[in-house]
Structures are given as C-alpha cells and as structure tokens.
Design a protein around this motif. Structure first.
Motif, PDB file in Angstrom:
ATOM      1  N   VAL A  18      47.386  70.558  99.001  1.00  0.00           N
ATOM      2  CA  VAL A  18      48.266  69.743  98.171  1.00  0.00           C
ATOM      3  C   VAL A  18      48.398  70.330  96.778  1.00  0.00           C
ATOM      4  O   VAL A  18      49.196  69.845  95.992  1.00  0.00           O
ATOM      5  CB  VAL A  18      47.757  68.288  98.070  1.00  0.00           C
ATOM      6  CG1 VAL A  18      47.788  67.640  99.435  1.00  0.00           C
ATOM      7  CG2 VAL A  18      46.352  68.243  97.479  1.00  0.00           C
TER       8      VAL A  18
ATOM      9  N   ASP B  94      57.223  63.135  98.371  1.00  0.00           N
ATOM     10  CA  ASP B  94      56.118  62.328  98.877  1.00  0.00           C
ATOM     11  C   ASP B  94      55.014  62.348  97.817  1.00  0.00           C
ATOM     12  O   ASP B  94      54.359  63.365  97.618  1.00  0.00           O
ATOM     13  CB  ASP B  94      55.611  62.909 100.189  1.00  0.00           C
ATOM     14  CG  ASP B  94      54.534  62.029 100.829  1.00  0.00           C
ATOM     15  OD1 ASP B  94      54.055  61.092 100.152  1.00  0.00           O
ATOM     16  OD2 ASP B  94      54.173  62.286 101.985  1.00  0.00           O
TER      17      ASP B  94
ATOM     18  N   THR C 196      52.091  61.188  97.658  1.00  0.00           N
ATOM     19  CA  THR C 196      50.692  61.139  98.058  1.00  0.00           C
ATOM     20  C   THR C 196      50.014  62.499  97.906  1.00  0.00           C
ATOM     21  O   THR C 196      50.655  63.544  97.931  1.00  0.00           O
ATOM     22  CB  THR C 196      50.566  60.678  99.512  1.00  0.00           C
ATOM     23  OG1 THR C 196      49.178  60.578  99.851  1.00  0.00           O
ATOM     24  CG2 THR C 196      51.193  61.696 100.455  1.00  0.00           C
TER      25      THR C 196
ATOM     26  N   SER D  67      47.622  63.232 100.068  1.00  0.00           N
ATOM     27  CA  SER D  67      47.014  63.402 101.380  1.00  0.00           C
ATOM     28  C   SER D  67      47.505  64.704 102.012  1.00  0.00           C
ATOM     29  O   SER D  67      48.710  64.887 102.229  1.00  0.00           O
ATOM     30  CB  SER D  67      47.363  62.219 102.282  1.00  0.00           C
ATOM     31  OG  SER D  67      46.915  62.459 103.603  1.00  0.00           O
ATOM     32  N   ALA D  68      46.574  65.621 102.330  1.00  0.00           N
ATOM     33  CA  ALA D  68      46.949  66.937 102.851  1.00  0.00           C
ATOM     34  C   ALA D  68      47.686  66.853 104.175  1.00  0.00           C
ATOM     35  O   ALA D  68      48.582  67.658 104.446  1.00  0.00           O
ATOM     36  CB  ALA D  68      45.708  67.804 103.000  1.00  0.00           C
ATOM     37  N   ARG D  69      47.353  65.882 105.015  1.00  0.00           N
ATOM     38  CA  ARG D  69      47.966  65.844 106.344  1.00  0.00           C
ATOM     39  C   ARG D  69      49.440  65.432 106.296  1.00  0.00           C
ATOM     40  O   ARG D  69      50.159  65.558 107.277  1.00  0.00           O
ATOM     41  CB  ARG D  69      47.192  64.881 107.243  1.00  0.00           C
ATOM     42  CG  ARG D  69      47.290  63.420 106.839  1.00  0.00           C
ATOM     43  CD  ARG D  69      46.548  62.530 107.830  1.00  0.00           C
ATOM     44  NE  ARG D  69      46.678  61.128 107.510  1.00  0.00           N
ATOM     45  CZ  ARG D  69      45.895  60.481 106.669  1.00  0.00           C
ATOM     46  NH1 ARG D  69      44.896  61.133 106.060  1.00  0.00           N
ATOM     47  NH2 ARG D  69      46.085  59.197 106.423  1.00  0.00           N
ATOM     48  N   ARG D  70      49.883  64.916 105.153  1.00  0.00           N
ATOM     49  CA  ARG D  70      51.283  64.502 105.037  1.00  0.00           C
ATOM     50  C   ARG D  70      52.141  65.554 104.331  1.00  0.00           C
ATOM     51  O   ARG D  70      53.345  65.380 104.210  1.00  0.00           O
ATOM     52  CB  ARG D  70      51.374  63.176 104.279  1.00  0.00           C
ATOM     53  CG  ARG D  70      50.815  62.001 105.074  1.00  0.00           C
ATOM     54  CD  ARG D  70      50.734  60.745 104.257  1.00  0.00           C
ATOM     55  NE  ARG D  70      52.009  60.362 103.662  1.00  0.00           N
ATOM     56  CZ  ARG D  70      52.169  59.256 102.937  1.00  0.00           C
ATOM     57  NH1 ARG D  70      51.145  58.454 102.727  1.00  0.00           N
ATOM     58  NH2 ARG D  70      53.345  58.969 102.414  1.00  0.00           N
ATOM     59  N   LYS D  71      51.525  66.621 103.869  1.00  0.00           N
ATOM     60  CA  LYS D  71      52.283  67.638 103.148  1.00  0.00           C
ATOM     61  C   LYS D  71      52.846  68.689 104.098  1.00  0.00           C
ATOM     62  O   LYS D  71      52.311  68.932 105.177  1.00  0.00           O
ATOM     63  CB  LYS D  71      51.401  68.300 102.084  1.00  0.00           C
ATOM     64  CG  LYS D  71      50.999  67.349 100.957  1.00  0.00           C
ATOM     65  CD  LYS D  71      52.213  66.796 100.246  1.00  0.00           C
ATOM     66  CE  LYS D  71      51.809  65.828  99.146  1.00  0.00           C
ATOM     67  NZ  LYS D  71      52.996  65.269  98.464  1.00  0.00           N
TER      68      LYS D  71
END
Length: 258
Positions: free
Chosen positions: A102, A87, A89, A91-95
């Motif tokens: 991140v 991924d 990105t 973006s912390a919420r997607r890790k």
C-alpha cells in the motif's frame, strides 16, 4: 521586439528530466515548455489552451542563483483499489498493485533556493496582459516551480526593447542551446576560472496535445554568471544591456500552430 521579463523563485523546485522514472531528477532551470505553462497560469489559461495562446511568444531563461540540489526519500501511498477507482483504505488485499503493498518510497531530486528570470518576447497583445498582471503582482492560477506543491513567488523585472545581434562574440546571460554556438570554437572563450558549464537535454517545443516534438542540448552556467561565447545564431540585446537567447515562437517552428 518587445520583451517582458519577470523573476520567479521559491524554496524548492522540480522540473523532471524526461528520461527519469522511479527516481525523478530535475533540470537546473525551467525548460521553455515549462515557462509557457507558468505564463499560462499567470494569465489564467487552461492546460488545453496555453500552448496555442503563447505560440507567438519567444522564450528565454536566466539563472539568478547558483544551482543547488537536494535529494530525499518520499513515501507514496497507493490510492487505487483493484477496480481502478479511489480506495482510501490501507488494506493491502484491496489494492491493485501486484505486490500487495500500500506504500512505497522513492528518492526525488529538488532544486533548493532556485531563482530565475524569465523573458517573453514578441508583438502579441498577450504581452500587454502579462505585463499588467506582473506589475500588480496578480495571477489567475497559483504559480509553482514545476510541481503544484512547490509554490513560487514572482516579481515584475521590466519591459524592454530587444535588438537582434549578428553572429559574433557576446557575453550571454541566459541559458542557450548548443546549436546556437559557432562550430568547434563557440565555447573557446568561456573556459575561465570559476565558470561551471553543464549540458542538459531539454524539451523546447510541445505539440497542441502537449507531446514533446523537439529536444535540444542546452548550455547552462551553474553559478548563474554570464558566459562569453561565439554564436552563429541570433541572440538579443535588451535595452538594459543584457544579452539573452530567446527560443523562437512555436508558431514559427511547429506546423500545427501556424
């Protein structure tokens, strides 16, 4: 026994010590297991083939430059999302890491201006292929000092005839295992001004699945000078005059390679 020698060097090197995790430390030299990987890269052998292909070769390592270490922090970025796939990105919420970060920073130790001489011995036809490639300064895969980012250069140093020596006192130019020394008195002649000895526990043999199956304590002279020692195990004298220790072929020590 025929021995092919070549020099290997680079600006930086890293051969990770097996017991370090978040702050990786490096060995002072490439362990025998790493030497087989380097030879496999020169010969174009894949990671699933080089151990079997080099199982009949003896291995030795000599320091040609003093050990110098540097450490610095490296910033690492998490590249996997919560589903475990790549991924891109930030973006912390997607890790997928539990802290939601991140990136992180770790301190890594490297060898600086490292230079070694590697010895490969035996009667295998593989040595003829290795010698031919070294003479022409050719390699199938890129050669590095431990990590793929740490590119290395190499040069053919010669082909020698090696003669086994009986137990006794010799000036050994290479690194050697503690087990090769005579009990209690093996290092009694080595403690001289300017000699800097260190002991490191390194992997010396891998199983076909690349799992370490044997570790040994190895003596290294940090300035690269030969050391006068009393040995109980065989060392070899090359026709160049060098006395070196060669780890026996894996096929003589690991049942899976026989």
């Amino acid at each position: 026994m025929k021995v092919v020698a070549f020099d290997l060097w680079g600006d930086y090197g890293h051969f990770r010590r097996f017991f370090t995790t978040s702050s990786p430390l490096t060995y002072s030299f490439p362990p025998p297991t790493a030497v087989r990987g380097i030879v496999g890269a020169i010969l174009g052998l894949g990671k699933d083939a080089y151990l079997r292909a080099t199982a009949d070769l003896a291995v030795g390592v000599r320091l040609l430059a003093p050990v110098k270490r540097v450490r610095w922090g490296q910033n690492l970025i998490f590249t996997k999302g919560r589903g475990g796939k790549f991924d891109p990105t930030l973006s912390a919420r997607r890790k997928g890491n539990v802290q939601g970060m991140v990136r992180t920073q770790v301190k890594v130790e490297y060898l600086r201006d490292a230079r070694f001489r590697l010895y490969l011995g035996g009667e295998s036809p593989l040595l003829d292929d290795l010698e031919a490639l070294l003479r022409e300064h050719r390699t199938h895969y890129t050669v590095s000092l431990g990590l793929s980012e740490l590119l290395a250069d190499f040069a053919y140093a010669g082909t020698h005839e090696a003669t086994p020596l009986p137990p006794g006192t010799y000036e050994v130019a290479s690194v050697f295992p503690v087990d090769a020394l005579a009990p209690e008195r093996g290092l009694q002649d080595a403690l001289q001004p300017g000699i800097k000895l260190a002991k490191e526990r390194v992997p010396v043999y891998l199983a076909p699945d690349r799992t370490p199956v044997r570790y040994q304590d190895v003596v290294v002279e940090a300035t690269g000078r030969p050391v006068q020692v009393i040995v109980q195990d065989s060392v070899y004298q090359l026709d160049s005059g060098e006395v070196v220790y060669l780890w026996p072929p894996a096929s003589t020590r690991i049942p899976a390679f026989r």
